[in-house]
Design a protein around this motif. Structure first.
Motif, mmCIF file in Angstrom:
data_model
loop_
_atom_site.group_PDB
_atom_site.id
_atom_site.type_symbol
_atom_site.label_atom_id
_atom_site.label_comp_id
_atom_site.label_asym_id
_atom_site.label_seq_id
_atom_site.Cartn_x
_atom_site.Cartn_y
_atom_site.Cartn_z
ATOM 1 N N ALA A 26 0.549 6.205 -57.438
ATOM 2 C CA ALA A 26 0.046 5.577 -58.666
ATOM 3 C C ALA A 26 1.001 4.581 -59.305
ATOM 4 C CB ALA A 26 -0.311 6.668 -59.672
ATOM 5 N N SER A 202 -2.036 -3.865 -53.763
ATOM 6 C CA SER A 202 -1.871 -3.469 -55.171
ATOM 7 C C SER A 202 -2.851 -2.358 -55.537
ATOM 8 C CB SER A 202 -2.157 -4.649 -56.104
ATOM 9 O OG SER A 202 -1.298 -5.691 -55.814
ATOM 10 N N LEU A 203 -3.884 -2.197 -54.735
ATOM 11 C CA LEU A 203 -4.943 -1.225 -55.039
ATOM 12 C C LEU A 203 -4.609 0.139 -54.409
ATOM 13 C CD1 LEU A 203 -7.995 -3.598 -54.404
ATOM 14 C CD2 LEU A 203 -6.999 -2.961 -56.595
ATOM 15 N N PRO A 204 -5.282 1.214 -54.858
ATOM 16 C CA PRO A 204 -4.988 2.549 -54.314
ATOM 17 C C PRO A 204 -5.072 2.632 -52.790
ATOM 18 C CG PRO A 204 -6.381 2.733 -56.238
ATOM 19 C CD PRO A 204 -6.265 1.271 -55.956
#
Lengths: 224, 180
Positions: A26, A202-204
């Motif tokens: 996260a 940049s995303l999960p």
């Protein structure tokens, strides 16, 4: 020395023990978040290991988990309040994940598996090794994700940073530029990538990919 | 029985020491945090309406609108509303400037616990561009379809977008109802 080094390499909490994955996925969108989260976790791990090692004979077995949680939560709250007061930008960036250090498996895991059974010196070494290993893992993940996903490396801003000869080292921060002083804004832009970043990192989903590949690399290097 | 009392006392002692320690830390940090938040609020208010000073806050009993600051700019009175939106990480606080017709002039996301790298993008200065100068002739967007594809900062952050857009929409409606 063995206790100190094992947490960094052979028993790295993220890449080998697969603990603390929630913050590892996260907060690793920026390197500065990874450093802040790593240092916060290291502080809590060190303090809780010391306290639990000192109190291991005082804490009855039947209530050891609530006692550990009270100790860990107290140190996490100290970190949270200190960040809010003195490092508000970092506190805002890390958001709820600072409070979530309380339930980070690494902290409770080391308290239960190590500090409650060993002396204070070994517990300090274990906390430092595990904490540094966790911080190092977060920084590795954040470096890959931020460089590829945003084309930047974000660190702490530094005011009053000079030139190296006639070469301007960094872009001045807004506050420093307003005062006519050269400083470091905290952001290093990577040529080409900053104009066309690979946003998925940049995303999960990108976080999972990076953790997976880094874990594979780490395991390979540990085997050889 | 004796054993139960012993365990209870030991756990109580640990809790007591922890509470005392936290009380000390809170005593040292609470004034610093309060002062910092007051400075942040002051800076946000002056950045939202540059060249004008916000008046005294007026409390409001509403689910979304918490309070408002009247601001006199030239011959016009603007209203800075403190709004509460429902985000992915819980309640978000927004400051939004409206004219007396309910058109949104400026907005800023304040306290929030949105996800880093996703919902947190709503803190960026350009995030609110999609809502500005809307509310009267053009409606404030409340769905992604209403903003088109030019803004990619809402991708993957639908709940944050809904929370922000609904709060801004409710703020505009509150002004139109003349509730101040």
């Amino acid at each position: 020395m063995k206790e100190l080094v094992k947490g960094i390499l052979k028993e790295n909490p993220v890449f080998v023990l697969v603990l603390g994955l929630c913050p590892a996925l996260a907060v690793t969108t920026q390197v500065v978040n990874a450093i802040g989260m790593g240092m916060g976790t290291l502080f809590v791990l060190l303090c809780s290991n010391i306290m639990i090692s000192l109190l291991k004979k005082f804490i009855p077995y039947e209530v050891h988990i609530p006692a550990y949680i009270v100790i860990i939560a107290s140190f996490v709250t100290i970190v949270d309040l200190t960040l809010q007061a003195y490092m508000p930008d970092l506190s805002r960036s890390l958001g709820v994940f600072v409070q979530l250090i309380v339930v980070n498996c690494i902290i409770l895991g080391r308290a239960e598996a190590f500090a409650s059974k060993h002396g204070i010196v070994d517990s300090i070494k274990d906390a430092l090794g595990m904490g540094l290993g966790f911080t190092m893992a977060l920084i590795f993940i954040a470096l890959v994700r931020e460089i590829l996903g945003s084309g930047t490396i974000t660190l702490f801003p530094i005011e009053n940073l000079g030139f190296l000869g006639n070469i301007k080292l960094f872009q001045p921060s807004d506050a420093a530029a307003a005062q006519g002083v050269v400083g470091f804004s905290g952001v290093i832009k990577i040529p080409l990538l900053s104009d066309a970043p690979i946003t998925v990192f940049s995303l999960p989903a990108g976080a999972l990919l990076v953790v997976g590949y880094l874990k594979a690399l780490f395991n390979k290097s540990n085997q050889s | 029985m004796h054993s139960l009392v012993d365990k209870t006392l030991r756990l109580t002692l640990i809790c007591g020491v922890a509470a005392f320690l936290l009380g000390l830390v809170n005593y040292k940090t609470e004034p610093v945090i309060r002062e910092r938040k007051a400075i942040e609020l002051k800076e946000a208010l002056s950045a939202l309406v540059s060249g004008a000073e916000a008046g005294a806050p007026v409390d409001v009993e509403d689910e979304v609108v918490n309070l408002y600051y009247p601001v006199s700019v030239a011959d016009e009175t603007l209203y800075i509303l403190s709004l509460t939106g429902k985000g992915y990480g819980g309640d978000m606080t927004l400051l939004a400037v409206y004219d007396s017709q309910g058109e949104l002039i400026n907005a800023k996301l304040m306290d929030n616990d949105e996800t880093i790298g996703i919902g947190k993008k709503a803190e960026d200065s350009t995030y609110m561009d999609k809502f500005l100068n809307r509310g009267v002739e053009r409606p404030l967007p409340t769905t992604k379809a209403m903003i088109g594809s030019e803004f990619d900062d809402v991708t993957g952050a639908t709940i944050t977008f809904s929370g922000v857009s609904q709060a801004l929409y409710q703020g505009s409606e509150w002004i139109k109802e003349g509730s101040f």
